[in-house]
Design an enzyme around this catalytic site. Sequence first.
Site, PDB file in Angstrom:
ATOM      1  N   GLY A  47     -44.872 -11.505  17.515  1.00 31.70           N
ATOM      2  CA  GLY A  47     -45.631 -12.747  17.624  1.00 31.70           C
ATOM      3  C   GLY A  47     -44.711 -13.858  18.059  1.00 31.70           C
ATOM      4  O   GLY A  47     -43.474 -13.714  18.022  1.00 31.70           O
ATOM      5  N   GLN A  52     -41.714 -22.633  18.861  1.00 33.39           N
ATOM      6  CA  GLN A  52     -40.469 -21.833  18.851  1.00 33.39           C
ATOM      7  C   GLN A  52     -39.762 -21.852  20.197  1.00 33.39           C
ATOM      8  O   GLN A  52     -38.562 -21.547  20.275  1.00 33.39           O
ATOM      9  CB  GLN A  52     -40.777 -20.387  18.459  1.00 33.39           C
ATOM     10  CG  GLN A  52     -41.203 -20.225  17.001  1.00 33.39           C
ATOM     11  CD  GLN A  52     -41.419 -18.781  16.639  1.00 33.39           C
ATOM     12  OE1 GLN A  52     -42.437 -18.202  16.972  1.00 33.39           O
ATOM     13  NE2 GLN A  52     -40.439 -18.192  15.954  1.00 33.39           N
ATOM     14  N   CYS A 100     -38.596 -13.635  11.272  1.00 29.44           N
ATOM     15  CA  CYS A 100     -38.909 -14.765  12.141  1.00 29.44           C
ATOM     16  C   CYS A 100     -37.859 -14.855  13.233  1.00 29.44           C
ATOM     17  O   CYS A 100     -36.654 -14.803  12.945  1.00 29.44           O
ATOM     18  CB  CYS A 100     -38.932 -16.066  11.318  1.00 29.44           C
ATOM     19  SG  CYS A 100     -39.478 -17.500  12.270  1.00 29.44           S
ATOM     20  N   LEU A 101     -38.299 -14.999  14.460  1.00 34.22           N
ATOM     21  CA  LEU A 101     -37.350 -15.095  15.574  1.00 34.22           C
ATOM     22  C   LEU A 101     -36.483 -16.346  15.458  1.00 34.22           C
ATOM     23  O   LEU A 101     -35.405 -16.404  16.052  1.00 34.22           O
ATOM     24  CB  LEU A 101     -38.113 -15.101  16.907  1.00 34.22           C
ATOM     25  CG  LEU A 101     -38.914 -13.832  17.217  1.00 34.22           C
ATOM     26  CD1 LEU A 101     -39.726 -14.003  18.488  1.00 34.22           C
ATOM     27  CD2 LEU A 101     -38.013 -12.609  17.297  1.00 34.22           C
ATOM     28  N   HIS A 142     -48.624 -16.131  10.037  1.00 29.92           N
ATOM     29  CA  HIS A 142     -47.240 -16.543  10.274  1.00 29.92           C
ATOM     30  C   HIS A 142     -47.160 -17.501  11.476  1.00 29.92           C
ATOM     31  O   HIS A 142     -46.491 -18.534  11.429  1.00 29.92           O
ATOM     32  CB  HIS A 142     -46.384 -15.294  10.506  1.00 29.92           C
ATOM     33  CG  HIS A 142     -44.947 -15.566  10.809  1.00 29.92           C
ATOM     34  ND1 HIS A 142     -43.925 -15.197   9.969  1.00 29.92           N
ATOM     35  CD2 HIS A 142     -44.349 -16.159  11.882  1.00 29.92           C
ATOM     36  CE1 HIS A 142     -42.766 -15.568  10.511  1.00 29.92           C
ATOM     37  NE2 HIS A 142     -43.009 -16.146  11.674  1.00 29.92           N
ATOM     38  N   GLU A 143     -47.871 -17.136  12.558  1.00 29.63           N
ATOM     39  CA  GLU A 143     -47.819 -17.976  13.768  1.00 29.63           C
ATOM     40  C   GLU A 143     -48.540 -19.302  13.567  1.00 29.63           C
ATOM     41  O   GLU A 143     -48.050 -20.346  14.020  1.00 29.63           O
ATOM     42  CB  GLU A 143     -48.428 -17.223  14.968  1.00 29.63           C
ATOM     43  CG  GLU A 143     -47.798 -15.873  15.301  1.00 29.63           C
ATOM     44  CD  GLU A 143     -46.289 -15.892  15.379  1.00 29.63           C
ATOM     45  OE1 GLU A 143     -45.664 -14.858  15.068  1.00 29.63           O
ATOM     46  OE2 GLU A 143     -45.702 -16.951  15.711  1.00 29.63           O
ATOM     47  N   HIS A 146     -46.387 -21.780  11.971  1.00 34.76           N
ATOM     48  CA  HIS A 146     -45.464 -22.438  12.906  1.00 34.76           C
ATOM     49  C   HIS A 146     -46.116 -23.671  13.534  1.00 34.76           C
ATOM     50  O   HIS A 146     -45.442 -24.683  13.779  1.00 34.76           O
ATOM     51  CB  HIS A 146     -45.034 -21.477  14.021  1.00 34.76           C
ATOM     52  CG  HIS A 146     -43.889 -20.576  13.684  1.00 34.76           C
ATOM     53  ND1 HIS A 146     -42.679 -21.036  13.219  1.00 34.76           N
ATOM     54  CD2 HIS A 146     -43.764 -19.232  13.762  1.00 34.76           C
ATOM     55  CE1 HIS A 146     -41.865 -20.011  13.013  1.00 34.76           C
ATOM     56  NE2 HIS A 146     -42.489 -18.901  13.335  1.00 34.76           N
TER      57      HIS A 146
HETATM   58  O1  K1U Z   1     -41.019 -15.681  14.442  1.00 38.01           O
HETATM   59  C1  K1U Z   1     -42.080 -15.183  14.846  1.00 38.01           C
HETATM   60  O2  K1U Z   1     -43.154 -15.816  14.821  1.00 38.01           O
HETATM   61  C2  K1U Z   1     -42.055 -13.739  15.291  1.00 38.01           C
HETATM   62  C3  K1U Z   1     -42.095 -12.781  14.121  1.00 38.01           C
HETATM   63  C4  K1U Z   1     -43.557 -12.483  13.814  1.00 38.01           C
HETATM   64  C5  K1U Z   1     -43.827 -11.757  12.534  1.00 38.01           C
HETATM   65  C6  K1U Z   1     -43.105 -10.605  12.156  1.00 38.01           C
HETATM   66  C7  K1U Z   1     -43.431  -9.949  10.969  1.00 38.01           C
HETATM   67  C8  K1U Z   1     -44.461 -10.433  10.161  1.00 38.01           C
HETATM   68  C9  K1U Z   1     -45.162 -11.570  10.545  1.00 38.01           C
HETATM   69  C10 K1U Z   1     -44.857 -12.222  11.731  1.00 38.01           C
HETATM   70  C11 K1U Z   1     -41.372 -11.516  14.553  1.00 38.01           C
HETATM   71  O3  K1U Z   1     -41.795 -10.811  15.434  1.00 38.01           O
HETATM   72  S1  K1U Z   1     -39.908 -11.121  13.697  1.00 38.01           S
HETATM   73  C12 K1U Z   1     -39.227  -9.715  14.487  1.00 38.01           C
HETATM   74  C13 K1U Z   1     -40.021  -8.404  14.388  1.00 38.01           C
HETATM   75  O4  K1U Z   1     -40.289  -7.821  15.377  1.00 38.01           O
HETATM   76  C14 K1U Z   1     -40.522  -7.857  13.103  1.00 38.01           C
HETATM   77  C15 K1U Z   1     -40.050  -8.293  11.897  1.00 38.01           C
HETATM   78  C16 K1U Z   1     -40.544  -7.760  10.700  1.00 38.01           C
HETATM   79  C17 K1U Z   1     -41.513  -6.803  10.723  1.00 38.01           C
HETATM   80  C18 K1U Z   1     -42.002  -6.361  11.943  1.00 38.01           C
HETATM   81  C19 K1U Z   1     -41.523  -6.880  13.119  1.00 38.01           C
HETATM   82 ZN    ZN Z   2     -41.635 -17.076  12.932  1.00 40.50          ZN
END
Ligand code: K1U
Ligand code: ZN
Length: 157
Positions: A47, A52, A100-101, A142-143, A146
């Site tokens: 996401g 971001q 979170c990125l 989560h998004e 943000h």
């Molecule tokens: O910072 C962001 O919004 C992206 C985030 C989104 C997200 C991941 C996991 C749960 C809710 C929202 C990411 O993509 S973090 C990196 C990732 O690929 C990941 C991290 C944890 C679990 C699964 C994927």
């Molecule tokens: Zn995030």
Amino acid sequence: TRILPIAAADEPILHQPARAVTDLSDPAIQRLLDDMLATLQAANGVGIAAPQVFAPLRIIIAASRPNPRYPDAPLMEPVVMVNPQILWQSAETCTGWEGCLSVPGLRSPLARSARLRVRYLTRRGDSVEADYEGFIARIIQHECDHLDGILFVERVE
Ligand SMILES: O=C(O)C[C@@H](Cc1ccccc1)C(=O)SCC(=O)c1ccccc1
Ligand SMILES: [Zn+2]
């Protein structure tokens, strides 16, 4: 299409509310959507939200795919949501890993509503209402956080 720099957690833009998009026909908005998608894929995320990539606009992309932490996560076409509104979310929650990125290297379990109903505009400007559950509902929550200047680490107990 460009891969954009991703704001780190200490950037002010991640701690302020984003503004609604008023002109979806603006070529700059359509380019931003393409750049967000390219940036999301390059970052290997599931996401991304416009703040971001330093754009204070209410735009998110959810792109669930199976991954080591969520081997049974659904594989979905990335969905672009402009001006998303969570119309309803279940009192029932489920706990799962989030990352979170903008907070590289940190993962934490977090409780989120298990189901939700979202209204949003597609990139072509059509209004859609859709129901989500599980990991995709998690990503959307989560998004949308943000867009309100909230990072997942602020919700971890
Ligand atoms: O910072 C962001 O919004 C992206 C985030 C989104 C997200 C991941 C996991 C749960 C809710 C929202 C990411 O993509 S973090 C990196 C990732 O690929 C990941 C991290 C944890 C679990 C699964 C994927
Ligand atoms: Zn995030």
